[in-house]
Write an enzyme that holds these catalytic residues in place. Sequence first.
Site, short mmCIF file in Angstrom:
data_model
loop_
_atom_site.label_atom_id
_atom_site.label_comp_id
_atom_site.label_asym_id
_atom_site.label_seq_id
_atom_site.Cartn_x
_atom_site.Cartn_y
_atom_site.Cartn_z
N SER A 299 -9.50 2.12 3.03
CA SER A 299 -8.62 2.91 2.21
C SER A 299 -7.60 2.08 1.42
O SER A 299 -6.98 2.62 0.50
CB SER A 299 -7.87 3.92 3.09
OG SER A 299 -6.98 3.28 3.98
N SER B 49 -9.75 -0.37 7.00
CA SER B 49 -9.18 -0.16 5.67
C SER B 49 -8.67 -1.42 4.99
O SER B 49 -8.29 -1.38 3.82
CB SER B 49 -8.03 0.85 5.74
OG SER B 49 -8.54 2.12 6.01
N LYS C 177 0.85 -1.19 0.00
CA LYS C 177 0.00 0.00 0.00
C LYS C 177 0.89 1.24 0.00
O LYS C 177 1.99 1.21 0.58
CB LYS C 177 -0.88 -0.04 1.26
CG LYS C 177 -1.88 1.08 1.39
CD LYS C 177 -2.77 0.87 2.63
CE LYS C 177 -3.74 2.01 2.85
NZ LYS C 177 -4.65 1.79 3.97
#
Lengths: 449, 89
Positions: free
Chosen positions: A126, A150, A51
């Site tokens: 996210s 997330s 990420k």
Amino acid sequence: MTSYIEEFNGIEKQKDYYDNLFAQLERANEEHHAFNLINKDAKGGFLLSTKANICVRGFETDAGSKMLKGYVPSFNATAVERIISDKRFAFAGVTGMDEFGFGTFGTNTEVPARNAFDREYAAGGSSSGAAVAAALMKYQVSIAESTGGSIAAPASLNGVVGFTPTYGTVSRYGLIDYANSLDKIGVMARSSDDARIVFDMIRGIDDYDTTCAVEKITLERRKKIFVINGMLEKADSGIRAAFEKLLNKLGSRYEIVHVDSSIMEKAIAPYYIIAMAEASTNLAKYTGYKYGLMSEDFYKQYNEFFTDARESFGIEAKRRILLGTFIRSESVKDKYYTKALVIRRMLIKEMDRMLKEGYILSPTLPIKAPKIADVKKLSPVESYSMDLFTIPPNLGGFPHVSFPYDYVDGMPLGAQLVTGHGNDYAILDFVKEWEEGFEYVYRKNLGEL
Amino acid sequence: MQDKEFDRLLKITRLRVSAEERVQIKSDFEQVIAYFDEISSLEADGEPAYHPVEIPGRLREDKVKPFADSESLKKRAKTSNGYIVGPKL
């Protein structure tokens, strides 16, 4: 189901395997925007992505923000360092996300990732790109991060396994902080076995993170499943109907116990109070000088220089900085921030009591995958309310996993299973058992052998 | 929220918002704070939990270790006569 990592490493690949795979991936990425950056030099191993808020030496790590455009770390996060040195893995690239992790649907960034099943739908956030990457490729695993859901939310919307470990089991060194007391690095993959293999590689005490303190992981199976009535009632009728079918399936092996918990039902407000308070202090260091965005207008006065540079934050980041700063004001600090911290302790106590006896199971999200156009119409409060189920385990630092359990109108649905601190293996074991009787379905299988 | 209080927050956070953002954020601000006020319906009793698990407060040995890639840090900074340039005070 077995481990794709083991399967992949045991099979001889064609000479042009990676060239073909990256050509396919680049085309798919034009459609789904999972990756900010693809490393086509990644050859010879099972693909691994990170990420965009987890530092990888030499690769732009912008946390989904214009404020960090051009930030190229000169070191690896501990989680990355521990896995990247293993020759079974090859670093495939950096995946997209909501700015600094501020979002449930992946839309709070310049180029949002799009759902792997249908690009008109939200990928979830996210860790949006991380989930899409796992859903596009069978032989790929994503390192992601969760603050309030997330990992679970995008895993649910893209039909992959999203595992968030106990707070403090994986070092946060090299993670771009959102909220230090809530952030957890975890894994997204197509099987629970792969999530476990990677979890075992990245976890463990680290000298560079004093909060990385949980070393012992157990596998204590439970025979009860708790369902929180008041929370389930807030889910859409379609979600409730599908979830009831799941409970019926599980009912033959587990005792399903419906209970009430007002503190879990009301966990959203204390969570956002703590998260925004911590975020507002963490984002103070972005000034257009030290990291990423580099202003060269040194003729400007101190305040003007920093205020101009900080215009690069997106609107959700600005909103959270202002709210977080307000909450920490001397006049209201006890009313909001301190009280939220006391509620967190009460929530941990209540969940702990249940989790000693059983698991807590819920849908991961209260709605089916929304279209990107519809997400944009949600007010902040409506959007925060979507974290209803993912917030309690995140606020309490409890390990949880989202796994696919049904497909409705061609889109996957995820369920979230929670267990007690340090009992992480138990929920991965539960999902492994689930996978023996339920086949996950994907629209794309790039790089299939 | 009064304009004066909103402007105070903008000043201390070194943020600037457009006229459009100002209207939107102020309106959202009120809704979010009203939502946060829901915690007043919960009876809170006990100590604050600053972390979800016990943190033993273990420290690492205070020892100098060479940084792997210090050259890349130097490349980033704007320098003049060997000094790093920054904004005026």
